[in-house]
Design a protein around this motif. Structure first.
Motif, PDB file in Angstrom:
ATOM      1  N   ALA A  27       0.718  -1.262   0.039  1.00 12.91           N
ATOM      2  CA  ALA A  27       0.096  -0.059   0.042  1.00 12.91           C
ATOM      3  C   ALA A  27       0.871   1.294  -0.082  1.00 12.91           C
ATOM      4  O   ALA A  27       1.858   1.172   0.560  1.00 12.91           O
ATOM      5  CB  ALA A  27      -0.947   0.134   1.268  1.00 12.91           C
ATOM      6  N   HIS A  29       0.620   5.043   1.569  1.00 11.93           N
ATOM      7  CA  HIS A  29      -0.004   5.958   2.583  1.00 11.93           C
ATOM      8  C   HIS A  29       0.408   7.401   2.129  1.00 11.93           C
ATOM      9  O   HIS A  29       1.374   7.806   1.896  1.00 11.93           O
ATOM     10  CB  HIS A  29       0.398   5.497   3.889  1.00 11.93           C
ATOM     11  N   PRO A  53      -4.026   1.173  -2.706  1.00 14.59           N
ATOM     12  CA  PRO A  53      -3.393  -0.013  -3.378  1.00 14.59           C
ATOM     13  C   PRO A  53      -2.405   0.258  -4.258  1.00 14.59           C
ATOM     14  O   PRO A  53      -2.588   1.245  -5.115  1.00 14.59           O
ATOM     15  CB  PRO A  53      -4.458  -0.714  -3.823  1.00 14.59           C
ATOM     16  N   TYR A  56      -3.646   1.408  -7.841  1.00 16.44           N
ATOM     17  CA  TYR A  56      -4.427   2.568  -7.835  1.00 16.44           C
ATOM     18  C   TYR A  56      -3.863   3.330  -8.983  1.00 16.44           C
ATOM     19  O   TYR A  56      -2.974   3.352  -9.511  1.00 16.44           O
ATOM     20  CB  TYR A  56      -4.177   3.446  -6.704  1.00 16.44           C
ATOM     21  N   ASN A  59      -7.778   0.032  -8.866  1.00 17.07           N
ATOM     22  CA  ASN A  59      -8.867  -0.207  -7.796  1.00 17.07           C
ATOM     23  C   ASN A  59      -8.947   0.878  -6.796  1.00 17.07           C
ATOM     24  O   ASN A  59      -7.979   1.674  -6.856  1.00 17.07           O
ATOM     25  CB  ASN A  59      -8.121  -1.288  -6.962  1.00 17.07           C
ATOM     26  N   SER A  60      -9.936   1.081  -6.163  1.00 16.32           N
ATOM     27  CA  SER A  60     -10.360   2.327  -5.564  1.00 16.32           C
ATOM     28  C   SER A  60      -9.426   2.252  -4.001  1.00 16.32           C
ATOM     29  O   SER A  60      -8.573   1.464  -3.927  1.00 16.32           O
ATOM     30  CB  SER A  60     -11.620   2.089  -4.916  1.00 16.32           C
ATOM     31  N   ILE A  61      -9.525   3.358  -3.616  1.00 11.54           N
ATOM     32  CA  ILE A  61      -8.751   3.805  -2.213  1.00 11.54           C
ATOM     33  C   ILE A  61      -9.173   2.796  -1.232  1.00 11.54           C
ATOM     34  O   ILE A  61     -10.432   2.566  -1.038  1.00 11.54           O
ATOM     35  CB  ILE A  61      -8.908   5.244  -1.816  1.00 11.54           C
ATOM     36  N   SER A  62      -8.056   2.193  -0.490  1.00 10.50           N
ATOM     37  CA  SER A  62      -8.607   0.995   0.416  1.00 10.50           C
ATOM     38  C   SER A  62      -9.170   1.611   1.884  1.00 10.50           C
ATOM     39  O   SER A  62      -9.971   1.006   2.248  1.00 10.50           O
ATOM     40  CB  SER A  62      -7.118   0.279   0.662  1.00 10.50           C
ATOM     41  N   GLU A  63      -8.677   2.745   2.134  1.00 12.29           N
ATOM     42  CA  GLU A  63      -8.960   3.337   3.439  1.00 12.29           C
ATOM     43  C   GLU A  63      -8.733   4.843   3.420  1.00 12.29           C
ATOM     44  O   GLU A  63      -7.844   5.494   2.658  1.00 12.29           O
ATOM     45  CB  GLU A  63      -8.156   2.872   4.687  1.00 12.29           C
ATOM     46  N   GLN A  84     -15.782   8.853   1.453  1.00 11.09           N
ATOM     47  CA  GLN A  84     -16.041   7.459   0.812  1.00 11.09           C
ATOM     48  C   GLN A  84     -16.859   6.951  -0.097  1.00 11.09           C
ATOM     49  O   GLN A  84     -16.396   6.362  -1.261  1.00 11.09           O
ATOM     50  CB  GLN A  84     -16.195   6.420   2.089  1.00 11.09           C
ATOM     51  N   ARG A  91     -14.243   5.151  -8.813  1.00 12.70           N
ATOM     52  CA  ARG A  91     -13.203   3.938  -9.053  1.00 12.70           C
ATOM     53  C   ARG A  91     -12.722   3.914 -10.301  1.00 12.70           C
ATOM     54  O   ARG A  91     -13.179   3.776 -11.337  1.00 12.70           O
ATOM     55  CB  ARG A  91     -14.071   2.622  -8.534  1.00 12.70           C
TER      56      ARG A  91
END
Length: 299
Positions: A27, A29, A53, A56, A59-63, A84, A91
């Motif tokens: 990931a 950050h 991820p 990216y 795939n969309s933002i994980s958190e 969110q 996405r």
């Protein structure tokens, strides 16, 4: 793709601590700290944390996490939920800058809500009590009057920042100049667009958030034409200096800019004179260091 977005963010959030990003395992950050003005509290810092991820934006933002020491948790949760939802709808597309702008927009809307204002009013009352206590203490300090007199010639205007930008070139000078003038007016910015031989500088003065929005606009909109005459975005803009505006007061008058103009200079002495006229001597050093490869030698 993530590298391109981070490069753009680095141009906008260029102060220490505003943008921090690192890779950990599978990931990436990203921390972005924004400061939004508020009538009840002056301003407060909000930290936006995104976990991306490695593939990216496929795939969309994980958190997504939002934190602030000056806002209650329920308001922070509302902003987080909005981001969110937006991330899900976007996405497969770059979205970091959009999420940050949405975070700012959500904060501004929350400022106008009655329940938030009541919460911040209570905090503001407590803050004023602390300041009053400090004022009483300063009145008993025999050196306080002397200190205030020593600082009276230089005033840091709250919320006003000044930014110095370098452009590499302009293919369509008249079109590009008109765009910059229109944007400076729209974002309520004053300053100078300076041409000196091959050197092109933009000196902007205004609200910090307006300056940041201007930079986003300048980096993402089509402003010039390429070698084939097609509209293109600015890829070679460099922010040389960005800092709080400390205005020198002379005979009771602010010596800063009152408008935005394009200026043609025939030599570097004339560029230096612009800085001196508006009491921006400290920019001369930044300019000379950043443009060491631009002949003739600066300042």
């Amino acid at each position: 793709m993530a590298e391109e977005e981070l490069s753009l963010l680095a141009e906008i959030f260029c102060f220490p601590g505003e943008l921090v990003h690192w890779r950990s395992g599978d990931a990436i950050h990203v921390n972005v700290k924004i400061s939004e003005p508020c009538a009840q509290m002056g301003s407060h810092d909000v930290l936006n944390n995104f976990v991306l991820p490695l593939d990216y934006p496929s795939n969309s933002i994980s958190e997504i996490n939002i934190t602030s020491s000056s806002l209650p948790a329920d308001f922070i949760n509302r902003i987080k939920e909005k981001l969110q939802i937006h991330a899900v709808t976007r996405r497969g597309e770059p979205m970091l800058l959009e999420l940050i702008e949405l975070s700012k927009e959500s904060l501004n809307k929350l400022h106008n809500q009655t329940d938030l204002c009541q919460h911040l009013d209570k905090a503001n009352i407590q803050q004023k009590k602390c300041l009053q206590a400090e004022d009483i203490q300063s009145c008993t300090d025999p050196d306080s009057t002397e200190k205030r007199q020593a600082n009276c010639s230089s005033i840091q205007y709250k919320g006003l920042w000044i930014t110095l930008i370098q452009l590499d070139h302009m293919r369509s000078k008249s079109k590009y100049t008109k765009i910059i003038k229109n944007w400076s007016k729209y974002f309520n910015l004053s300053g100078r667009l300076i041409f000196c031989q091959k050197l092109i500088l933009i000196l902007l003065l205004g609200d910090r958030e307006n300056l940041k929005t201007y930079l986003v606009q300048h980096k993402t909109a089509c402003v010039d034409v390429d070698s084939r005459g097609h509209s293109c975005k600015e890829r070679m803009m460099t922010v040389l200096t960005e800092e709080p505006y400390t205005a020198t007061v002379k005979e009771g008058k602010n010596m800063g800019f009152s408008d935005f103009q394009a200026v043609e200079c025939s030599n570097m002495a004339e560029v230096e004179n612009i800085f001196k006229t508006y009491m921006l001597h400290y920019f001369c050093h930044s300019l000379s260091v950043c443009l060491v490869n631009t002949p003739p030698p600066l300042f």
